[in-house]
Design a protein around this motif. Structure first.
Motif, PDB file in Angstrom:
ATOM      1  N   GLY A  35       2.716  -1.059  -4.006  1.00 23.62           N
ATOM      2  CA  GLY A  35       4.438  -1.013  -3.180  1.00 23.62           C
ATOM      3  C   GLY A  35       4.525   0.562  -3.824  1.00 23.62           C
ATOM      4  N   ASN A  36       3.695   0.719  -5.096  1.00 19.52           N
ATOM      5  CA  ASN A  36       4.274   1.730  -5.807  1.00 19.52           C
ATOM      6  C   ASN A  36       3.398   3.093  -5.927  1.00 19.52           C
ATOM      7  OD1 ASN A  36       6.281   0.936  -7.621  1.00 19.52           O
ATOM      8  ND2 ASN A  36       5.172   0.354  -9.157  1.00 19.52           N
ATOM      9  N   GLN A  39       4.211   3.489  -1.948  1.00 18.59           N
ATOM     10  CA  GLN A  39       5.291   4.862  -2.007  1.00 18.59           C
ATOM     11  C   GLN A  39       4.913   5.848  -1.760  1.00 18.59           C
ATOM     12  OE1 GLN A  39       7.714   3.621   0.227  1.00 18.59           O
ATOM     13  NE2 GLN A  39       9.055   6.027  -0.686  1.00 18.59           N
ATOM     14  N   LEU A  42       3.172   7.963   0.847  1.00 21.25           N
ATOM     15  CA  LEU A  42       4.146   7.722   2.738  1.00 21.25           C
ATOM     16  C   LEU A  42       4.781   9.713   1.849  1.00 21.25           C
ATOM     17  CD1 LEU A  42       4.873   7.111   4.840  1.00 21.25           C
ATOM     18  CD2 LEU A  42       6.874   6.195   3.700  1.00 21.25           C
ATOM     19  N   GLN A  43       4.881   9.574  -0.137  1.00 23.73           N
ATOM     20  CA  GLN A  43       5.689  10.471  -0.068  1.00 23.73           C
ATOM     21  C   GLN A  43       5.913  11.657  -0.107  1.00 23.73           C
ATOM     22  OE1 GLN A  43       7.825   8.991  -4.014  1.00 23.73           O
ATOM     23  NE2 GLN A  43       9.535   8.067  -2.541  1.00 23.73           N
ATOM     24  N   TYR A  92       3.339  -0.676   5.004  1.00 23.00           N
ATOM     25  CA  TYR A  92       3.380   0.741   5.218  1.00 23.00           C
ATOM     26  C   TYR A  92       2.762   1.153   6.835  1.00 23.00           C
ATOM     27  CZ  TYR A  92       5.666   1.530   1.208  1.00 23.00           C
ATOM     28  OH  TYR A  92       6.615   1.549   0.425  1.00 23.00           O
ATOM     29  N   LYS A  95       4.688   1.924   9.109  1.00 24.77           N
ATOM     30  CA  LYS A  95       5.354   3.542   9.053  1.00 24.77           C
ATOM     31  C   LYS A  95       4.348   4.648   9.310  1.00 24.77           C
ATOM     32  CE  LYS A  95       8.037   1.909   5.351  1.00 24.77           C
ATOM     33  NZ  LYS A  95       8.821   1.939   3.865  1.00 24.77           N
TER      34      LYS A  95
END
Length: 289
Positions: A35-36, A39, A42-43, A92, A95
């Motif tokens: 998850g890290n 994320q 994505l950022q 994800y 997304k």
């Protein structure tokens, strides 16, 4: 992770805590860590992350070859954590990210030891090597160079093709007894694979694992005498995957590396694939083979 991802175009996520780690470490690394990574990607507007999963997500299946759409039923904390990590990948994807999921068979190559160091150590010292069951089961492996080739294909294929899940393994493999015998033959001592009744041996290994006297865990010793191979047709057809190495070629290449580098990890043991696992009571058993 945010700092590491800054300015990158693509991420290959291969980090994992293996089955010999504690349950807490496995879930925090394999699930929370995935998850890290996603994320952070994505950022930082990184649209493609290649996730290295495992065929451990299939558990102990009742048919072969296993295909990507077969049911997932992980054995132990590691298998379940790998399934959970894949579920995060799917979230994800929704997304807008391209996340190829690669499920490799047990892969071997330079700096890749783990449980295979048992075979190499016994072969190096001129010992026979025991296997549970008849040894006639087919157990597919994978050379790490072929895994790297699959990662490259997933990184360079068009997004629509790559944004999928792929089994990766050797195309050529024989029975477990035949493939492991190739290592003993290369060692040159005239030793053989010794097959032992699976039921009593598994019972003993369960007890030894419970008492923390053996490095072998359930997914290893309860699948070692069963067929275990996946279909790689999807990766062949969509990615153009074409593995170069058979099981026997991969094992012998890895054994050669082990012999060339044995002095560098003499006396070193751990719970990762980068060092030999501590043999425990199996070191005593070795004396009788």
């Amino acid at each position: 992770m945010g700092k590491a991802a800054a300015g990158m175009d693509i991420i290959v996520h291969a980090a994992a805590a293996l089955p010999l780690y504690t349950a807490a470490d496995i879930y925090s690394t394999d699930v929370d860590g995935t998850g890290n990574v996603l994320q952070a990607a994505l950022q930082n507007n990184i649209t493609r992350v290649i996730h290295i999963s495992s065929t451990a997500v299939y558990g102990i299946p009742d048919h072969h070859p296993i295909k990507e759409d077969d049911p997932l039923s992980g054995v132990g904390h590691y298998g379940r954590a790998k399934i959970m990590a894949e579920e995060i990948c799917l979230q994800y994807r929704k997304k807008g990210m391209c996340i190829p999921i690669i499920r490799p068979k047990s892969f071997i190559g330079p700096e890749r030891l783990g449980v295979f160091a048992l075979l190499y150590d016994w072969a190096k010292d001129g010992k026979n090597f025991p296997l549970p069951g008849s040894g006639k089961n087919r157990y597919q492996l994978l050379d790490v160079e072929d895994l790297c080739a699959a990662v490259y294909l997933a990184a360079t294929a068009d997004e629509k093709t790559a944004n999928d899940t792929f089994n990766i393994g050797a195309k050529e493999f024989a029975t477990m007894k035949e493939d492991f015998q190739a290592v003993l033959d290369y060692a040159g001592f005239g030793k053989r694979i010794i097959t032992l009744p699976a039921g009593p041996l598994v019972f003993i290994l369960r007890l030894l694992e419970f008492l923390h006297l053996s490095p072998l865990y359930k997914w290893v010793y309860e699948t070692a005498f069963k067929d275990s191979f996946v279909s790689i047709e999807k990766a062949e057809n969509l990615l153009g995957f074409a593995p170069q190495y058979s099981n026997q070629q991969a094992l012998i290449r890895n054994f050669k590396w082990y012999l060339d580098n044995a002095s560098s990890f003499a006396g070193k043991t751990g719970v990762s694939h980068r060092v030999p696992w501590k043999q425990g009571i199996l070191k005593i058993a070795k004396m009788f083979f």
